[in-house]
Design a protein around this motif. Structure first.
Motif, short mmCIF file in Angstrom:
data_model
loop_
_atom_site.label_atom_id
_atom_site.label_comp_id
_atom_site.label_asym_id
_atom_site.label_seq_id
_atom_site.Cartn_x
_atom_site.Cartn_y
_atom_site.Cartn_z
N ARG A 152 -56.48 -10.20 -59.69
CA ARG A 152 -55.37 -11.15 -59.50
C ARG A 152 -55.15 -11.86 -60.81
O ARG A 152 -56.10 -12.26 -61.47
CB ARG A 152 -55.71 -12.16 -58.39
CG ARG A 152 -55.97 -11.47 -57.06
CD ARG A 152 -56.38 -12.45 -56.01
NE ARG A 152 -55.26 -13.27 -55.62
CZ ARG A 152 -55.39 -14.45 -55.05
NH1 ARG A 152 -56.59 -14.94 -54.81
NH2 ARG A 152 -54.34 -15.15 -54.72
N ILE A 153 -53.91 -11.98 -61.16
CA ILE A 153 -53.61 -12.64 -62.43
C ILE A 153 -53.93 -14.12 -62.29
O ILE A 153 -53.62 -14.73 -61.25
CB ILE A 153 -52.14 -12.40 -62.81
CG1 ILE A 153 -51.93 -10.88 -63.00
CG2 ILE A 153 -51.76 -13.15 -64.08
CD1 ILE A 153 -50.51 -10.46 -63.13
N LEU A 201 -52.15 -4.32 -53.78
CA LEU A 201 -51.62 -3.26 -54.64
C LEU A 201 -52.55 -2.05 -54.69
O LEU A 201 -52.08 -0.92 -54.84
CB LEU A 201 -51.36 -3.79 -56.05
CG LEU A 201 -50.10 -4.66 -56.21
CD1 LEU A 201 -49.92 -5.10 -57.66
CD2 LEU A 201 -48.85 -3.90 -55.76
N LYS A 229 -43.64 -13.37 -52.35
CA LYS A 229 -44.73 -14.32 -52.65
C LYS A 229 -44.64 -14.84 -54.09
O LYS A 229 -44.84 -16.03 -54.35
CB LYS A 229 -46.06 -13.57 -52.46
CG LYS A 229 -47.22 -14.44 -52.15
CD LYS A 229 -48.32 -13.65 -51.42
CE LYS A 229 -48.91 -12.53 -52.24
NZ LYS A 229 -50.02 -11.85 -51.58
N TYR A 230 -44.31 -13.96 -55.02
CA TYR A 230 -44.33 -14.36 -56.43
C TYR A 230 -42.94 -14.69 -56.97
O TYR A 230 -42.71 -14.63 -58.17
CB TYR A 230 -45.02 -13.28 -57.28
CG TYR A 230 -46.44 -13.06 -56.83
CD1 TYR A 230 -47.38 -14.10 -56.93
CD2 TYR A 230 -46.86 -11.86 -56.24
CE1 TYR A 230 -48.68 -13.93 -56.48
CE2 TYR A 230 -48.15 -11.69 -55.80
CZ TYR A 230 -49.06 -12.72 -55.92
OH TYR A 230 -50.34 -12.57 -55.46
N ASN A 273 -45.27 -9.14 -51.88
CA ASN A 273 -45.56 -9.67 -53.23
C ASN A 273 -44.30 -10.21 -53.89
O ASN A 273 -44.32 -11.28 -54.49
CB ASN A 273 -46.15 -8.58 -54.13
CG ASN A 273 -47.64 -8.41 -53.89
OD1 ASN A 273 -48.24 -9.19 -53.17
ND2 ASN A 273 -48.22 -7.38 -54.49
N THR A 281 -51.65 -16.68 -60.80
CA THR A 281 -51.36 -16.59 -59.36
C THR A 281 -52.58 -16.95 -58.55
O THR A 281 -52.49 -17.39 -57.42
CB THR A 281 -50.90 -15.16 -58.98
OG1 THR A 281 -51.89 -14.23 -59.38
CG2 THR A 281 -49.59 -14.81 -59.59
N ASP A 295 -37.78 -8.15 -58.08
CA ASP A 295 -37.64 -9.57 -57.79
C ASP A 295 -37.31 -10.32 -59.06
O ASP A 295 -37.40 -9.77 -60.16
CB ASP A 295 -38.91 -10.12 -57.14
CG ASP A 295 -40.13 -10.00 -58.04
OD1 ASP A 295 -40.10 -10.56 -59.16
OD2 ASP A 295 -41.11 -9.34 -57.63
N GLY A 348 -53.36 -14.54 -51.68
CA GLY A 348 -53.60 -13.08 -51.67
C GLY A 348 -55.09 -12.75 -51.78
O GLY A 348 -55.92 -13.62 -52.05
N THR A 349 -55.38 -11.47 -51.57
CA THR A 349 -56.77 -11.02 -51.69
C THR A 349 -56.99 -10.22 -52.96
O THR A 349 -58.12 -9.90 -53.33
CB THR A 349 -57.15 -10.11 -50.51
OG1 THR A 349 -56.28 -8.98 -50.53
CG2 THR A 349 -57.04 -10.83 -49.19
N GLY A 350 -55.91 -9.82 -53.60
CA GLY A 350 -56.04 -8.96 -54.80
C GLY A 350 -56.29 -7.51 -54.40
O GLY A 350 -56.64 -6.68 -55.23
P1 ADP Z 1 -52.53 -10.27 -54.03
O1 ADP Z 1 -53.05 -10.25 -52.68
O2 ADP Z 1 -53.17 -11.25 -54.91
O3 ADP Z 1 -51.04 -10.34 -54.09
P2 ADP Z 1 -52.12 -7.64 -55.02
O4 ADP Z 1 -53.08 -6.53 -55.20
O5 ADP Z 1 -51.00 -7.40 -54.10
O6 ADP Z 1 -52.97 -8.88 -54.63
O7 ADP Z 1 -51.55 -8.00 -56.44
C1 ADP Z 1 -52.41 -8.16 -57.51
C2 ADP Z 1 -51.88 -9.18 -58.50
O8 ADP Z 1 -50.73 -8.68 -59.17
C3 ADP Z 1 -51.40 -10.43 -57.83
O9 ADP Z 1 -52.46 -11.35 -57.66
C4 ADP Z 1 -50.39 -10.96 -58.81
O10 ADP Z 1 -51.03 -11.69 -59.83
C5 ADP Z 1 -49.79 -9.71 -59.41
N1 ADP Z 1 -48.51 -9.34 -58.78
C6 ADP Z 1 -48.32 -8.43 -57.81
N2 ADP Z 1 -47.01 -8.34 -57.49
C7 ADP Z 1 -46.36 -9.21 -58.27
C8 ADP Z 1 -44.97 -9.59 -58.43
N3 ADP Z 1 -44.02 -9.01 -57.70
N4 ADP Z 1 -44.67 -10.51 -59.36
C9 ADP Z 1 -45.64 -11.05 -60.09
N5 ADP Z 1 -46.96 -10.77 -60.00
C10 ADP Z 1 -47.30 -9.87 -59.09
#
Ligand code: ADP
Length: 474
Positions: free
Chosen positions: A422-423, A438, A378-379, A375, A426, A403, A433-435
């Motif tokens: 998922r925000i 986390l 990715k972000y 993540n 993003t 990060d 991502g799959t959401g």
């Molecule tokens: P995804 O597969 O979409 O990454 P996650 O469950 O890992 O799903 O994360 C859920 C959401 O949290 C992500 O879609 C993203 O919007 C936000 N997120 C997770 N990690 C980060 C990060 N390091 N920086 C910013 N946003 C993040």
């Protein structure tokens, strides 16, 4: 309904039985014992008094020589009759053979009375004894001048006045006792009602909840902090949790359907397009098939993540906690993900402050930390920085993944561990991502008895801190 009433009646019944056993029966027993003791006391006192009287008589008879001197008898007989009348008892004087010389009643004169008390008084010592009939027999011996036992004085007393006196006190005391019992019983009934009332309500609420009405609540009186209200509050709490679980289950199902529907629709559109356009060039076919292939990959990814999550939830995958070097675990992750970071020209740094060994399930823990690092990469935009730090204290290991990426708004932080969350910003990006990542990380950390914290600022970056105990069962 009948069951509910049955329940509360049982408690009422129990309370009344308890009251009877612990309150009424001892109260009546106590009163009875007090009366018996009082009666015994009066009878013993009476015996002493009568013994005294009989002794005085015996003395008089000895001094007067009454048994031998017939002339004095008349005066003495009068004396006996008078005393018997005043004292309310019968006096009998016998000789040493038990022959009645004088009976204050005048009925047994000349008869022979042989009762154990007279024999005892002649042979050994004076006696005062209560008979089965309740009468008191007091016998003292008469001693002549030579010191020989020459006869007895027998006093027969019917303790009716004592009985009458006790009965006189007994009545008002019993009335009082019954009155007190009635008052206390009323209190017990009111009290049992105040207890069983809310209990019945509680039972009804619990039954409704167990039938699936998760919105049912126990009316809890904030001011009364009794145990039933506390149980009520706990039940409400439980119902809230159940409601949450139910809602999240419904969301989950609709999310899964939605997430799978999107790639399926794309596949449908893509395949239909090629089917309809039989003239399409080979390149178009290849391009469409590539798209279909990537949609299938996405579905596979979603389904794999879902399976992992469901298994984590059901605790189906066998968990094997082993003592592992976290340094080696994280080094492996860093090594595997470095190419990803390099691709985006991200400065990827790993620092191990200490050598840390902890009891973990290596495969699951690796997946949990990988999700965070992935993540982070990715972000975070090109040229940014992702940092992983491993540290520990005496009890816990800490893994920090920070990060300098896009960050998240404060209000999002509580939601990102939810499944499929998922925000929005993003969602639109091509991050793929799959959401679920986390959620998997969160469940895994909890499985390790640890915790996970996140701090973030939009457009500045995000920091996740995972804490797990060094020994699993700590
Ligand atoms: P995804 O597969 O979409 O990454 P996650 O469950 O890992 O799903 O994360 C859920 C959401 O949290 C992500 O879609 C993203 O919007 C936000 N997120 C997770 N990690 C980060 C990060 N390091 N920086 C910013 N946003 C993040």
């Amino acid at each position: 309904m009948a069951k509910k009433k049955g329940g509360s009646y049982r408690i009422k019944f129990l309370m009344i039985i308890t009251y009877l056993c612990a309150g009424l029966i001892p109260l009546f027993l106590f009163t009875a014992v007090v009366f018996k003791t009082t009666e015994n006391y009066f009878i013993e006192e009476k015996k002493k008094e009568l013994l005294n009287q009989a002794n005085i008589f015996s003395g008089h008879i000895t001094i007067s020589g009454y048994l031998k001197n017939k002339d004095m008898r008349h005066a003495f007989d009068r004396d006996i009759e008078l005393t018997s009348e005043q004292g309310g008892f019968r006096i009998i004087v016998t000789d040493d053979m038990g022959v009645v010389i004088e009976d204050s009643n005048g009925t047994d004169n000349g008869k022979t009375i042989i009762i154990p008390e007279i024999v005892e008084a002649l042979e050994t010592k004076d006696v005062a004894r209560e008979q089965e009939s309740g009468d008191i027999y007091v016998v003292t011996s008469i001693v002549d001048e030579s010191g020989k036992k020459a006869g007895t004085v027998l006093i027969i007393y019917k303790p009716e006045d004592i009985h009458a006196m006790i009965a006189g006190i007994r009545k008002p005391v019993y009335i009082m006792t019954i009155l007190i019992s009635c008052i206390v019983l009323t209190f017990v009934l009111v009290l049992s009602h105040t207890i069983t009332g809310p209990l019945s309500k509680l039972m009804e609420v619990i039954r409704n909840i167990s039938e699936g009405h998760f919105d049912e609540r126990m009316p809890v009186d904030e001011n009364s902090d009794n145990e039933i209200m506390q149980v009520g509050a706990a039940v409400n709490n439980m119902a809230e949790k159940l409601e949450e679980v139910e809602t999240s289950r419904q969301h989950f199902v609709s999310n899964v359907s939605h997430e799978l529907k999107t790639p399926l629709s794309s596949i449908k559109v893509l395949s239909e397009s090629i089917l309809l356009d039989s003239e399409a060039p080979k390149e178009t076919y290849i391009e469409f098939l590539k798209d279909i292939n990537s949609e299938v990959d996405r579905m596979t990814e979603i389904i794999n993540d879902l399976l992992t999550l469901v298994k984590l939830d059901q605790k189906e995958i066998p968990v094997t906690f082993n003592q592992e070097s976290l340094n080696s675990v994280i080094e492996d992750i860093v090594k595997r993900l470095r190419p990803l970071a390099d691709n985006k020209n991200i400065d990827f740094e790993y620092t191990a402050v200490k050598e840390v060994n902890a009891e973990i399930d290596r495969t699951k823990f690796t997946l949990a930390v990988s999700n965070l690092v992935e993540n982070g990469i990715k972000y975070t935009d090109e040229g940014g920085k992702v940092k992983v730090v491993l540290d520990c204290d005496h009890q816990n290991a800490f893994i920090t993944v920070s990060d300098t990426g896009i960050g998240m708004a404060e209000e999002e932080l509580s939601k990102i561990f939810q499944r499929f969350y998922r925000i929005d910003k993003t969602r639109n990006r091509e991050t793929g991502g799959t959401g679920l990542g986390l959620s998997i990380t969160h469940s895994t950390v909890l499985m390790h008895n640890g915790s996970i914290k996140v701090t973030s600022r939009e457009n500045e970056g995000t920091t996740f801190v995972v804490r797990i105990p060094l020994i699993h069962n700590m």
